[in-house]
Design a protein around this motif. Structure first.
Motif, short mmCIF file in Angstrom:
data_model
loop_
_atom_site.label_atom_id
_atom_site.label_comp_id
_atom_site.label_asym_id
_atom_site.label_seq_id
_atom_site.Cartn_x
_atom_site.Cartn_y
_atom_site.Cartn_z
N GLY A 69 0.82 -1.21 -0.14
CA GLY A 69 -0.21 0.26 0.31
C GLY A 69 0.48 1.33 -0.21
N ARG A 70 2.20 0.76 -0.22
CA ARG A 70 2.79 2.11 -0.40
C ARG A 70 2.80 3.01 -2.05
NH1 ARG A 70 9.05 0.51 2.42
NH2 ARG A 70 9.27 2.43 1.79
N ILE A 71 2.10 3.67 -1.99
CA ILE A 71 1.59 4.35 -3.57
C ILE A 71 3.06 4.52 -3.54
CG2 ILE A 71 0.03 4.94 -5.23
CD1 ILE A 71 -0.32 2.24 -4.06
N MET A 72 2.79 5.76 -2.88
CA MET A 72 3.69 7.36 -2.76
C MET A 72 5.30 7.32 -3.44
SD MET A 72 2.30 9.61 -0.25
CE MET A 72 0.29 10.85 -0.68
N ALA A 73 5.48 5.71 -2.46
CA ALA A 73 7.15 4.97 -2.55
C ALA A 73 6.74 4.81 -4.17
CB ALA A 73 7.22 4.38 -1.77
N ALA A 74 6.32 3.74 -4.39
CA ALA A 74 5.81 3.27 -6.18
C ALA A 74 6.34 4.32 -7.04
CB ALA A 74 5.16 2.41 -5.70
N ASN A 75 5.63 4.89 -6.70
CA ASN A 75 5.27 6.06 -7.44
C ASN A 75 6.38 6.90 -7.99
OD1 ASN A 75 2.56 5.96 -8.34
ND2 ASN A 75 1.58 7.15 -7.02
N ASP A 76 7.08 6.98 -6.55
CA ASP A 76 8.56 7.83 -6.90
C ASP A 76 9.69 7.03 -7.63
OD1 ASP A 76 10.46 10.07 -5.53
OD2 ASP A 76 11.40 8.56 -4.73
N VAL A 77 9.39 5.33 -7.66
CA VAL A 77 10.35 4.40 -7.62
C VAL A 77 10.22 4.68 -9.65
CG1 VAL A 77 11.44 1.94 -8.15
CG2 VAL A 77 10.83 3.23 -6.00
N LEU A 78 9.40 4.78 -9.78
CA LEU A 78 8.81 4.79 -10.77
C LEU A 78 8.85 6.24 -11.56
CD1 LEU A 78 5.22 2.80 -10.52
CD2 LEU A 78 7.03 2.27 -11.80
N GLY A 79 8.34 7.14 -10.88
CA GLY A 79 8.87 8.40 -11.74
C GLY A 79 7.89 8.47 -12.59
N HIS A 80 6.57 8.35 -12.62
CA HIS A 80 5.29 8.03 -13.08
C HIS A 80 4.24 7.94 -11.94
CE1 HIS A 80 4.83 4.48 -14.96
NE2 HIS A 80 6.37 4.29 -15.26
N THR A 81 2.60 8.20 -12.05
CA THR A 81 1.82 7.30 -10.96
C THR A 81 1.69 6.05 -12.27
OG1 THR A 81 1.06 9.71 -11.48
CG2 THR A 81 -0.53 8.51 -10.81
N HIS A 82 1.28 5.31 -11.00
CA HIS A 82 1.00 3.71 -10.98
C HIS A 82 -0.21 3.84 -12.06
CE1 HIS A 82 0.89 -0.08 -11.58
NE2 HIS A 82 -0.25 -0.41 -10.23
N GLY A 83 -0.06 3.32 -12.63
CA GLY A 83 -2.33 3.03 -12.72
C GLY A 83 -2.55 1.59 -13.41
N VAL A 84 -3.53 0.76 -13.52
CA VAL A 84 -4.34 -0.10 -14.06
C VAL A 84 -5.08 0.43 -15.27
CG1 VAL A 84 -3.54 -1.37 -12.75
CG2 VAL A 84 -5.23 -1.17 -12.65
N GLU A 85 -5.38 -0.53 -16.30
CA GLU A 85 -6.21 -0.74 -16.97
C GLU A 85 -7.13 -1.80 -17.42
OE1 GLU A 85 -4.81 0.94 -20.93
OE2 GLU A 85 -2.95 2.30 -19.65
N GLY A 86 -8.56 -1.35 -18.03
CA GLY A 86 -9.57 -2.51 -18.27
C GLY A 86 -11.36 -1.79 -18.12
#
Length: 417
Positions: free
Chosen positions: A236-253
């Motif tokens: 659930g550490r979304i902000m930390a994950a987004n920092d590593v990614l360098g963009h906002t994580h998302g899913v599609e469907g």
């Protein structure tokens, strides 16, 4: 950007295309799952060198993920996954990766269907093919890149091959992100409290960190790695994950009809059909964005040329890339983008009555407009963790909590935009 899909034949040999009779290529190779900041640095360096040397910039991308193929084969007597078997550990789908590579100004993306026969080829054979067929002049890799049979193609062994043959140059892009420890058997764990979870190592001295590392049976991984991103999203550490990614994580469907419980209490949600393209964070309620990418059938048709692999050994076909206008819908101030409270879980308040216990993704868009999204492909982007999934004693208690979640979402998304 041009896309070429390649299917190895029964021996694992790829019919690599000839991009030009005279123009050379600068190549990078990998899965690029998540296209995190480390991946972006490698791709940007590939493009930079290619422009300087007046060469093509080429990304060779494996699909499905090698780790998925090998893990599936190990559990299924050496059988490979068919196209209908979902890779739930995949951070980003191919479509999203292509969008990002297009934005980084790559000339060619060669999507190679990864199978066990292809995996059995030595890195020397593989790189020889790239030199001979693609005119590879320079190979650009990250520090921990490995390839070929038994992953014997390390940066060190590839470097020796480049020096010994003199037919290509190896450029290694340094990783300045550092390292982090994650459990060997990392499993998603829903946070118990409200708000973004803290780093469990934060505030500990070195002795305490070592003790926690041992207790969790942790392994050392790069901060800028897909493994770390999955671990963070699974906690659930979304902000930390987004920092590593360098963009906002998302899913599609695709949006489908659900039980429509939310509509009855004043919170209509878009229910996203499985399988979902991208890695679902751990169960919980999140602040984020809901983006309408348009009718799913139109979207699928616009991407069909890149999703269908040719027959093994068939002549490769180069397709000019188009996103089907998705970039305009994804833009920051797009009229197709709304702040949204996003729920992932098993709907604990209602599943005892309905009997349904499947994991579901639904998003409540914060807008006064009526949204008709059935049959549309949507993207859900995650900005921050709000709370765990809990069972409420009454619909009134649930409504009060949803109002609070909506307020929290407005605050977090206004900060993030």
């Amino acid at each position: 950007m041009n896309i070429i899909r390649l299917q190895p034949d029964i021996t694992g040999t790829v019919a690599w295309p000839t991009l030009s009779a005279s123009k050379k290529s600068v190549v990078t190779v990998g899965v690029f799952d998540g296209v995190h900041r480390g991946h972006q640095s490698v791709i940007k360096e590939t493009v930079r060198i290619a422009k300087r040397e007046k060469c093509f910039s080429v990304v060779i991308m494996f699909d499905p993920r090698p780790a998925f193929v090998h893990a599936y084969a190990a559990k299924n007597g050496g059988m490979e996954p068919t196209s209908d078997v979902q890779d739930t550990q995949k951070i980003t789908g191919v479509d999203e990766r292509l969008r990002m590579m297009n934005a980084l100004h790559v000339d060619y993306v060669l999507i190679v269907r990864y199978d066990l026969e292809f995996a059995a080829k030595s890195f020397r054979f593989f790189l020889g093919q790239l030199v001979g067929k693609l005119g590879m002049r320079t190979l650009v890799l990250g520090e921990d890149a490995r390839m070929g049979a038994n992953l014997e193609g390390t940066v060190e062994s590839i470097g020796r091959l480049a020096e010994g043959t003199g037919v290509f140059e190896l450029v290694v892009v340094p990783d300045h992100g550092g390292h982090v420890f994650v459990p060997q058997q990392a499993a998603p764990r829903m946070p118990e409290g409200r708000g973004e979870p803290n780093d469990p190592f934060e505030g500990l001295n070195k002795a305490e960190q070592r003790a926690l590392t041992k207790r969790l049976n942790s392994k050392k991984v790069r901060v800028l790695s897909s493994t770390n991103v999955r671990w963070l999203l699974g906690q659930g550490r979304i902000m930390a994950a987004n920092d590593v990614l360098g963009h906002t994580h998302g899913v599609e469907g695709t949006v489908v009809h659900g039980e429509e419980r939310g509509r009855t209490i004043g919170f209509p949600t878009a229910n996203v059909e499985t399988p979902i393209d991208g890695y679902l964070p751990v169960d919980g309620v999140y602040a984020g964005w809901l983006i309408d990418l348009g009718p799913a059938d139109e979207y699928d048709e616009s991407q069909r040329a890149y999703s269908e692999a040719p027959e093994a050994g068939a002549e490769p076909i180069s397709q000019q890339y188009t996103s089907g206008g998705v970039e305009n819908r994804l833009a920051e101030h797009s009229p197709y983008r709304w702040p949204a409270a996003i729920s992932i879980g098993r709907k604990p308040t209602f599943n005892e009555q309905s009997g349904h216990d499947e994991r579901v993704l639904e998003a409540y868009a914060l807008t006064d407009d009526w949204l008709e999204l059935y049959g549309h492909r949507v993207r859900c982007e995650f900005v921050g963790f709000l709370r765990p999934q809990i069972k409420f004693d009454s619909a009134d208690d649930l409504v009060a909590e949803l109002k609070r979640n909506a307020d929290e979402t407005r605050e977090l998304t206004s900060r993030a935009s």
